[in-house]
Design an enzyme around this catalytic site. Structure first.
Site, PDB file in Angstrom:
ATOM      1  N   GLU A 116       0.825  -1.213   0.000  1.00 32.68           N
ATOM      2  CA  GLU A 116       0.000   0.000   0.000  1.00 32.68           C
ATOM      3  C   GLU A 116       0.867   1.275   0.000  1.00 32.68           C
ATOM      4  O   GLU A 116       0.398   2.348   0.379  1.00 32.68           O
ATOM      5  CB  GLU A 116      -0.951   0.024   1.213  1.00 32.68           C
ATOM      6  CG  GLU A 116      -1.879  -1.166   1.335  1.00 32.68           C
ATOM      7  CD  GLU A 116      -2.932  -1.271   0.227  1.00 32.68           C
ATOM      8  OE1 GLU A 116      -2.965  -0.397  -0.653  1.00 32.68           O
ATOM      9  OE2 GLU A 116      -3.687  -2.250   0.255  1.00 32.68           O
ATOM     10  N   HIS A 139      -3.143   1.900   8.392  1.00 32.86           N
ATOM     11  CA  HIS A 139      -4.192   1.137   7.711  1.00 32.86           C
ATOM     12  C   HIS A 139      -4.450  -0.133   8.504  1.00 32.86           C
ATOM     13  O   HIS A 139      -3.515  -0.850   8.856  1.00 32.86           O
ATOM     14  CB  HIS A 139      -3.716   0.803   6.290  1.00 32.86           C
ATOM     15  CG  HIS A 139      -4.579  -0.184   5.580  1.00 32.86           C
ATOM     16  ND1 HIS A 139      -5.904   0.040   5.301  1.00 32.86           N
ATOM     17  CD2 HIS A 139      -4.305  -1.411   5.080  1.00 32.86           C
ATOM     18  CE1 HIS A 139      -6.403  -0.998   4.662  1.00 32.86           C
ATOM     19  NE2 HIS A 139      -5.461  -1.901   4.518  1.00 32.86           N
ATOM     20  N   HIS A 141      -7.664  -3.437   9.526  1.00 35.95           N
ATOM     21  CA  HIS A 141      -8.817  -4.193   9.058  1.00 35.95           C
ATOM     22  C   HIS A 141      -9.783  -4.449  10.217  1.00 35.95           C
ATOM     23  O   HIS A 141      -9.945  -5.587  10.649  1.00 35.95           O
ATOM     24  CB  HIS A 141      -8.370  -5.539   8.466  1.00 35.95           C
ATOM     25  CG  HIS A 141      -7.507  -5.437   7.244  1.00 35.95           C
ATOM     26  ND1 HIS A 141      -6.843  -6.522   6.698  1.00 35.95           N
ATOM     27  CD2 HIS A 141      -7.199  -4.386   6.445  1.00 35.95           C
ATOM     28  CE1 HIS A 141      -6.174  -6.149   5.619  1.00 35.95           C
ATOM     29  NE2 HIS A 141      -6.350  -4.844   5.443  1.00 35.95           N
ATOM     30  N   GLU A 169     -18.690   9.099  21.958  1.00 35.17           N
ATOM     31  CA  GLU A 169     -17.314   9.571  21.760  1.00 35.17           C
ATOM     32  C   GLU A 169     -16.967   9.773  20.291  1.00 35.17           C
ATOM     33  O   GLU A 169     -16.059  10.535  19.966  1.00 35.17           O
ATOM     34  CB  GLU A 169     -16.299   8.592  22.372  1.00 35.17           C
ATOM     35  CG  GLU A 169     -16.111   8.713  23.863  1.00 35.17           C
ATOM     36  CD  GLU A 169     -17.303   8.181  24.649  1.00 35.17           C
ATOM     37  OE1 GLU A 169     -18.052   7.346  24.104  1.00 35.17           O
ATOM     38  OE2 GLU A 169     -17.513   8.626  25.787  1.00 35.17           O
ATOM     39  N   HIS A 210     -13.019  -4.103   2.556  1.00 32.48           N
ATOM     40  CA  HIS A 210     -11.579  -4.356   2.711  1.00 32.48           C
ATOM     41  C   HIS A 210     -11.247  -4.431   4.205  1.00 32.48           C
ATOM     42  O   HIS A 210     -11.168  -3.421   4.857  1.00 32.48           O
ATOM     43  CB  HIS A 210     -10.774  -3.238   2.047  1.00 32.48           C
ATOM     44  CG  HIS A 210      -9.276  -3.453   2.138  1.00 32.48           C
ATOM     45  ND1 HIS A 210      -8.453  -3.540   1.032  1.00 32.48           N
ATOM     46  CD2 HIS A 210      -8.461  -3.599   3.210  1.00 32.48           C
ATOM     47  CE1 HIS A 210      -7.200  -3.719   1.428  1.00 32.48           C
ATOM     48  NE2 HIS A 210      -7.172  -3.770   2.737  1.00 32.48           N
TER      49      HIS A 210
HETATM   50  P1  13P Z   1       1.007  -5.517   3.073  1.00 30.36           P
HETATM   51  O1  13P Z   1       1.371  -6.808   3.757  1.00 30.36           O
HETATM   52  O2  13P Z   1       1.631  -5.395   1.711  1.00 30.36           O
HETATM   53  O3  13P Z   1       1.287  -4.327   3.957  1.00 30.36           O
HETATM   54  O4  13P Z   1      -0.560  -5.548   2.786  1.00 30.36           O
HETATM   55  C1  13P Z   1      -1.492  -5.708   3.811  1.00 30.36           C
HETATM   56  C2  13P Z   1      -2.778  -5.037   3.508  1.00 30.36           C
HETATM   57  O5  13P Z   1      -3.525  -4.746   4.417  1.00 30.36           O
HETATM   58  C3  13P Z   1      -3.128  -4.704   2.102  1.00 30.36           C
HETATM   59  O6  13P Z   1      -4.220  -3.861   2.036  1.00 30.36           O
HETATM   60 ZN    ZN Z   2      -5.483  -3.884   3.856  1.00 31.67          ZN
END
Ligand code: 13P
Ligand code: ZN
Length: 210
Positions: A116, A139, A141, A169, A210
């Site tokens: 990314e 970033h 998940h 909050e 995602h």
């Molecule tokens: P990387 O392992 O390349 O950082 O990718 C993980 C990810 O969350 C891709 O969106």
């Molecule tokens: Zn990701």
């Protein structure tokens, strides 16, 4: 030069990434972080003249030339950063031509930066324009938010209002709301551009499914 492994920066990064892994926000190799470092954060540890190798950047990152970032490696697990930082993260400088990363520390064993990378660099460019104090792109998940993108309208305002409504909050933590980028292939310049566009008005962007 002192050992960068023992620096405050690496200590903090290890603590944060271990917590994120433990909390389930970054399963397996999910997620990535980049941190714009001020000179005093690395100057006792890293010789800026000693470039170990260069890594191409697939777009013009010239606006960031000379800036130094700590970046997580691709395919690496957040749980491993605390014990083995040098194989899982690296410190890079954006070359004057804007087309290369100059590796100054870490990324050992031929580790490469996160897939990314376009999102991280383009997002730093976007946020620095609106907030000179901006330093970190993170970033992750988070499962509940991902689930929400499967059932909720993917519109900035509607998504923001629903999140604000989930607990008091929220509006205090992100009064600028969230942007939503509907699903597109990850790791591309296209998703990086779409995300950067949203970051002019807010500092959190949700990627659909995602
Ligand atoms: P990387 O392992 O390349 O950082 O990718 C993980 C990810 O969350 C891709 O969106
Ligand atoms: Zn990701």
């Amino acid at each position: 030069m002192k050992e960068f492994e023992k620096s405050k920066v690496i200590e903090e990064l290890g603590e944060i990434t271990s917590n994120m892994y433990r909390l389930g926000w970054n399963e397996r190799n999910g997620g990535n972080i980049s941190w714009l470092l001020d000179e005093e954060m690395y100057s006792d540890y890293i010789d800026p003249k000693n470039v170990k190798r260069t890594i191409p950047v697939e777009f013009d990152a010239g606006e960031l030339k000379g800036k130094v970032f700590l970046i997580t490696g691709t395919g690496k697990y957040f749980k491993d950063i605390e014990k083995h930082p040098a194989e899982n993260v690296g410190v890079v400088r954006i070359a004057d031509n804007g087309k290369e990363l100059e590796v100054l520390w870490g990324f050992e064993g031929n580790t490469r930066p996160t897939s990314e990378l376009p999102t991280h660099l383009m997002n730093h460019i976007a946020r620095l324009k609106v907030d000179p104090e901006h330093r970190v792109v993170m970033h992750c998940h988070p499962v509940n938010v991902i689930a929400m993108t499967f059932v909720h309208e993917q519109d900035d305002k509607a998504f923001t209002l629903s999140l604000w409504g989930t607990c008091t909050e929220c509006v205090l933590v992100f009064p600028d709301g969230v942007g939503v980028v509907p699903w597109m292939p990850a790791g591309t310049n296209a998703i990086a551009e779409a995300t950067a566009e949203k970051l002019h008005d807010c500092h959190i962007v949700i990627w659909g499914q995602h």
